[in-house]
Design a protein around this motif. Structure first.
Motif, short mmCIF file in Angstrom:
data_model
loop_
_atom_site.label_atom_id
_atom_site.label_comp_id
_atom_site.label_asym_id
_atom_site.label_seq_id
_atom_site.Cartn_x
_atom_site.Cartn_y
_atom_site.Cartn_z
N MET A 1 5.37 -1.60 1.28
CA MET A 1 6.69 -1.12 0.97
C MET A 1 6.23 0.59 1.25
SD MET A 1 8.55 -0.96 -2.57
CE MET A 1 7.25 -0.43 -3.76
N ARG A 2 5.76 1.29 0.46
CA ARG A 2 5.37 2.69 0.73
C ARG A 2 6.65 3.64 1.37
NH1 ARG A 2 -0.16 3.74 -0.10
NH2 ARG A 2 -0.34 3.15 -2.25
N HIS A 3 7.60 3.54 0.78
CA HIS A 3 8.77 4.63 1.21
C HIS A 3 8.32 5.86 1.19
CE1 HIS A 3 11.41 0.85 0.93
NE2 HIS A 3 10.67 0.75 0.20
N GLU A 4 9.09 6.92 1.72
CA GLU A 4 8.61 8.16 1.96
C GLU A 4 8.70 8.71 0.64
OE1 GLU A 4 7.66 9.76 4.62
OE2 GLU A 4 7.73 7.68 5.65
N ALA A 5 7.88 8.14 -0.11
CA ALA A 5 7.72 8.83 -1.67
C ALA A 5 6.99 9.84 -1.55
CB ALA A 5 7.12 7.72 -2.46
N PRO A 6 7.48 10.81 -2.59
CA PRO A 6 6.70 12.02 -2.90
C PRO A 6 5.33 11.76 -3.42
CG PRO A 6 8.28 11.83 -4.44
CD PRO A 6 8.56 10.79 -3.40
N GLN A 7 4.35 12.56 -3.00
CA GLN A 7 2.96 12.50 -3.61
C GLN A 7 3.11 13.05 -5.21
OE1 GLN A 7 0.25 11.09 -2.17
NE2 GLN A 7 1.84 10.70 -0.73
N PHE A 8 2.58 12.12 -6.02
CA PHE A 8 2.59 12.38 -7.56
C PHE A 8 1.16 12.76 -8.30
CE2 PHE A 8 6.13 9.33 -7.22
CZ PHE A 8 7.18 10.19 -7.60
N GLN A 9 1.29 13.96 -8.97
CA GLN A 9 0.01 14.34 -9.56
C GLN A 9 -0.10 13.68 -11.01
OE1 GLN A 9 -1.87 15.81 -7.36
NE2 GLN A 9 -3.05 16.51 -9.04
N PRO A 10 -1.00 12.72 -11.16
CA PRO A 10 -1.09 12.32 -12.51
C PRO A 10 -1.42 13.30 -13.45
CG PRO A 10 -3.12 11.75 -11.08
CD PRO A 10 -2.14 12.46 -10.32
N LYS A 11 -0.94 12.95 -14.86
CA LYS A 11 -1.25 13.84 -15.83
C LYS A 11 -2.73 13.57 -16.67
CE LYS A 11 3.55 14.61 -17.13
NZ LYS A 11 4.63 13.71 -16.47
N ASP A 12 -3.21 12.45 -16.32
CA ASP A 12 -4.33 11.80 -16.72
C ASP A 12 -5.46 11.80 -15.80
OD1 ASP A 12 -6.63 10.57 -18.17
OD2 ASP A 12 -5.29 8.96 -18.72
N PRO A 13 -6.56 12.45 -15.56
CA PRO A 13 -7.47 12.15 -14.59
C PRO A 13 -7.97 10.78 -14.60
CG PRO A 13 -8.02 13.90 -15.98
CD PRO A 13 -6.78 13.62 -16.65
N ASP A 14 -8.18 10.13 -15.75
CA ASP A 14 -8.73 9.04 -15.80
C ASP A 14 -7.64 8.02 -15.76
OD1 ASP A 14 -11.37 10.24 -16.14
OD2 ASP A 14 -10.78 10.53 -18.26
N TYR A 15 -6.62 8.39 -15.03
CA TYR A 15 -5.52 7.04 -15.31
C TYR A 15 -5.81 5.74 -14.62
CZ TYR A 15 -4.90 7.53 -10.29
OH TYR A 15 -5.05 7.23 -8.73
N ALA A 16 -6.83 5.87 -13.56
CA ALA A 16 -7.05 4.61 -13.01
C ALA A 16 -7.84 3.61 -14.03
CB ALA A 16 -7.84 4.59 -11.76
N ASP A 17 -8.81 4.30 -14.82
CA ASP A 17 -9.60 3.58 -15.75
C ASP A 17 -8.67 2.92 -16.80
OD1 ASP A 17 -11.85 3.62 -14.14
OD2 ASP A 17 -12.50 5.46 -15.43
N ARG A 18 -7.77 3.89 -17.37
CA ARG A 18 -6.87 3.49 -18.44
C ARG A 18 -5.87 2.48 -18.06
NH1 ARG A 18 -1.98 5.40 -18.89
NH2 ARG A 18 -2.27 7.17 -17.67
N VAL A 19 -5.43 2.33 -16.94
CA VAL A 19 -4.32 1.56 -16.43
C VAL A 19 -5.09 0.18 -16.07
CG1 VAL A 19 -2.90 1.02 -14.50
CG2 VAL A 19 -2.81 3.24 -15.35
N ARG A 20 -6.29 0.25 -15.15
CA ARG A 20 -7.10 -1.08 -15.36
C ARG A 20 -7.41 -1.85 -16.51
NH1 ARG A 20 -7.73 -2.15 -10.16
NH2 ARG A 20 -7.77 -0.61 -8.62
N ALA A 21 -7.66 -1.17 -17.68
CA ALA A 21 -8.11 -1.46 -18.85
C ALA A 21 -6.70 -2.13 -19.41
CB ALA A 21 -8.58 -0.55 -19.63
N SER A 22 -5.73 -1.59 -19.46
CA SER A 22 -4.40 -2.22 -19.72
C SER A 22 -4.26 -3.49 -19.27
CB SER A 22 -3.11 -0.91 -19.53
OG SER A 22 -2.05 -1.69 -19.91
N PHE A 23 -4.31 -3.27 -17.83
CA PHE A 23 -4.04 -4.59 -17.14
C PHE A 23 -4.87 -5.76 -17.40
CE2 PHE A 23 -4.33 -7.97 -13.51
CZ PHE A 23 -2.93 -7.71 -13.33
N GLY A 24 -6.22 -5.63 -17.90
CA GLY A 24 -7.05 -6.51 -18.50
C GLY A 24 -6.68 -6.80 -19.81
N MET A 25 -5.93 -6.52 -20.50
CA MET A 25 -5.26 -6.75 -21.92
C MET A 25 -4.29 -7.71 -21.75
SD MET A 25 -5.57 -3.57 -24.35
CE MET A 25 -5.58 -2.13 -23.45
N GLN A 26 -3.57 -7.65 -20.45
CA GLN A 26 -2.41 -8.39 -20.29
C GLN A 26 -2.70 -9.88 -20.21
OE1 GLN A 26 0.93 -8.28 -17.89
NE2 GLN A 26 1.44 -6.09 -18.24
#
Length: 155
Positions: A1-26
């Motif tokens: 996919m990867r449309h010409e989407a803008p580059q986003f700045q995450p508000k949480d520098p640890d977003y990857a760990d937080r999101v992966r932990a959330s996925f693990g709870m699903q």
């Protein structure tokens, strides 16, 4: 996919760990055997191997399961852009099934179209992959709500 989407700045520098932990709870994702394969600010990719338990009467992966991984891929793409104390929920989505989900695996790619403080607009594409031939089988547009001050797991 990867449309010409803008580059986003995450508000949480640890977003990857937080999101992966959330996925693990699903438990729903565990039930169907889905894996969070790729994660970047505003983007998430979920892989799902073909399993007989998730097929419908013709042997294709069930449309409801296709919707599940599209919803989760786009939702987790949104979650990469939220603050550390924020979780997300789907408000609504529109899913178009374009072709049977007839693959050895499915790949759902979700991305943020427009981030907002409370509502985030996302999209996803789901591909059926057979012998490394990719067939677009579903597209989705979604609205996500950011629940500030409510971390995952706090029902």
């Amino acid at each position: 996919m990867r449309h010409e989407a803008p580059q986003f700045q995450p508000k949480d520098p640890d977003y990857a760990d937080r999101v992966r932990a959330s996925f693990g709870m699903q438990q729903a994702m565990q039930l169907i055997g889905a894996e969070l394969a790729e994660l970047e600010p505003g983007f998430a990719e979920i892989h799902l191997p073909h399993r007989p338990e998730i097929t419908q009467q013709h042997g294709y992966i069930h449309g409801g399961v296709v919707g599940m991984i599209a919803d989760s891929a786009a939702g987790y793409a949104a979650n990469t852009l939220t603050p550390h104390d924020t979780s997300v929920l789907t408000v609504e989505y529109k899913l178009n099934l374009l072709a049977p989900a007839d693959g050895q695996r499915l790949v759902a790619r979700g991305e943020v179209i427009k981030p907002g403080r409370t509502l985030l607009i996302t999209r996803a594409e789901v591909y059926a992959v057979r012998d490394e031939r990719w067939t677009l089988c579903a597209v989705m547009q979604q609205t996500i709500i950011a629940m500030h001050g409510k971390k995952d797991g706090a029902a």
